[in-house]
Write a protein that holds these residues in place. Structure first.
Motif, PDB file in Angstrom:
ATOM      1  N   PHE A 101      36.934 156.757  23.801  1.00 53.45           N
ATOM      2  CA  PHE A 101      37.616 155.477  23.996  1.00 53.45           C
ATOM      3  C   PHE A 101      39.116 155.739  24.112  1.00 53.45           C
ATOM      4  CE2 PHE A 101      33.951 153.712  21.328  1.00 53.45           C
ATOM      5  CZ  PHE A 101      33.225 153.358  22.460  1.00 53.45           C
ATOM      6  N   TYR A 108      36.638 150.556  24.862  1.00 51.28           N
ATOM      7  CA  TYR A 108      35.902 150.116  23.674  1.00 51.28           C
ATOM      8  C   TYR A 108      35.431 148.671  23.808  1.00 51.28           C
ATOM      9  CZ  TYR A 108      35.012 148.445  18.962  1.00 51.28           C
ATOM     10  OH  TYR A 108      34.427 147.863  17.871  1.00 51.28           O
ATOM     11  N   GLU A 111      32.564 148.291  26.240  1.00 53.57           N
ATOM     12  CA  GLU A 111      31.341 148.873  25.677  1.00 53.57           C
ATOM     13  C   GLU A 111      30.728 147.941  24.646  1.00 53.57           C
ATOM     14  OE1 GLU A 111      28.981 152.697  25.006  1.00 53.57           O
ATOM     15  OE2 GLU A 111      30.555 152.297  26.458  1.00 53.57           O
ATOM     16  N   ARG A 314      32.341 157.315  21.278  1.00 52.59           N
ATOM     17  CA  ARG A 314      31.382 156.219  21.119  1.00 52.59           C
ATOM     18  C   ARG A 314      30.412 156.479  19.975  1.00 52.59           C
ATOM     19  NH1 ARG A 314      29.155 157.315  26.761  1.00 52.59           N
ATOM     20  NH2 ARG A 314      29.627 155.128  27.146  1.00 52.59           N
TER      21      ARG A 314
END
Length: 365
Positions: A101, A108, A111, A314
């Motif tokens: 990220f 972020y 996602e 992640r």
């Protein structure tokens, strides 16, 4: 995903930074508007990457193709479809950080929202998306120019703490374009170039403020509650990547003085109603008052820098990342045509909304 902007002059953009192409569909453009690819290309060339050492080295010709809505050089009233192909994407630059990220990016948040993201150049979150806005804005500008003689001139007002001394009433597009950073103050322009060169060598970035003046907007465009002209301008400007603040007229500085100092008396000039100082920036109560619109948009420093930065992956691992790829050390010079485009899109929309509501293009008196 929110990819449509406007009500009467409605633009839907599509495409990703490292996909095969980007573009837009414009609905609501009136018929019989003279239009050519050259009208659009002149604006795309101003936004195009690789213009100088001060911008990203990505080489994109950004040639526009009009796919529909045009016949014998005039709009037909049906949907206008515009396409710009990507030719210099380098997705391999992002492979090493596909699970990382990036600080201050949309990695972020996208996602979290969607459960998936296009890590190649940021996908839809990339500023590359604005090529479609500029293309659509060129069509809106043509409409505003032909129907009302409206003139939109943006320029770099400030980069970091270096501010230009520019008279918005007299600034000309030719003076803006003569500067490599699009600041029409020669002394400030030279200092800005030096600052960008220095920060680029350090692998860092700078932010600043783009100003925009719009001349020739008639009184009466906008709505008094929801749909205020300044609110829609704010929504458009703050949708631009890296935009973090918006002002109209006196803006935040207008909070310093007293009401008696800030109020703008009406006067008669050349037989018409005007305000004495235009502290409102051409908009009062959400409706244009006939004065020039005075806008400013604040842009943060470019998020992608070459300096090592702390972040996470992640799967929750803390890592140090060093970005690769080609990015602007300062977005301000290329943000000018984007700000102008968003101003044109908002104004074209309000023009058509006003005409549809009142049956008039301008004021009632």
């Amino acid at each position: 995903m929110g990819s449509t902007f406007g009500r009467a002059f409605r633009v839907t953009t599509w495409g990703e930074s490292h996909g095969p192409a980007l573009g837009c569909v414009i609905d609501g453009c009136p018929p019989l508007l003279p239009l050519s690819e050259a009208d659009i290309q002149i604006e795309l060339d101003r936004r195009r990457p690789g213009q100088s050492r001060l911008t990203t080295s990505r080489k994109e010709p950004d040639r526009v193709e009009i796919l529909s809505g045009l016949f014998e050089g005039k709009t037909t009233g049906s949907s206008l479809a515009l396409l710009v192909r990507n030719e210099d994407a380098r997705s391999k630059d992002y492979e090493r950080i596909e699970d990382v990220f990036r600080p201050s990016h949309a990695d972020y948040t996208q996602e979290v929202k969607y459960g998936i993201r296009n890590w190649k150049g940021g996908g839809r979150a990339s500023a590359r998306e604005t090529v479609a806005r500029v293309a659509a804005g060129a069509v809106a500008r043509k409409l505003l120019t032909l129907d009302h003689g409206i003139e939109i001139v943006g320029y770099v007002h400030r980069i970091r703490d270096i501010a230009g001394d520019v008279d918005p009433d007299g600034v000309a597009r030719a003076d803006v374009e003569a500067s490599p950073v699009r600041c029409p103050d020669p002394a400030a322009s030279a200092a800005m170039v030096e600052a960008i060169d220095a920060v680029r060598a350090e692998g860092d970035s700078l932010g600043g403020v783009v100003a925009c003046v719009v001349r020739g907007v008639p009184a009466g465009w906008g709505e008094p509650v929801f749909g205020k002209l300044d609110a829609d301008l704010a929504a458009g400007m703050l949708s631009i990547p890296a935009a973090k603040g918006f002002e109209v007229g006196s803006g935040f500085e207008g909070t310093i003085g007293k009401g008696s100092e800030h109020n703008d008396p009406f006067i008669i000039r050349d037989g018409a109603i005007h305000t004495a100082a235009n502290r409102s920036g051409g908009i009062q109560g959400g409706i244009s008052n006939g004065e020039s619109l005075l806008l400013r948009v604040a842009f943060k420093p470019t998020s992608t820098i070459r300096k090592p930065q702390q972040t996470v992956t992640r799967d929750g691992r803390e890592v140090t990342m060093e970005a690769r790829g080609r990015h602007d050390p300062c977005v301000l010079p290329r943000a000018v045509p984007i700000v102008e485009a968003m101003a044109a899109l908002v104004l074209a929309d309000h023009y058509l909304r006003h005409r549809g509501q009142t049956g008039r293009a301008g004021p009632a008196f």
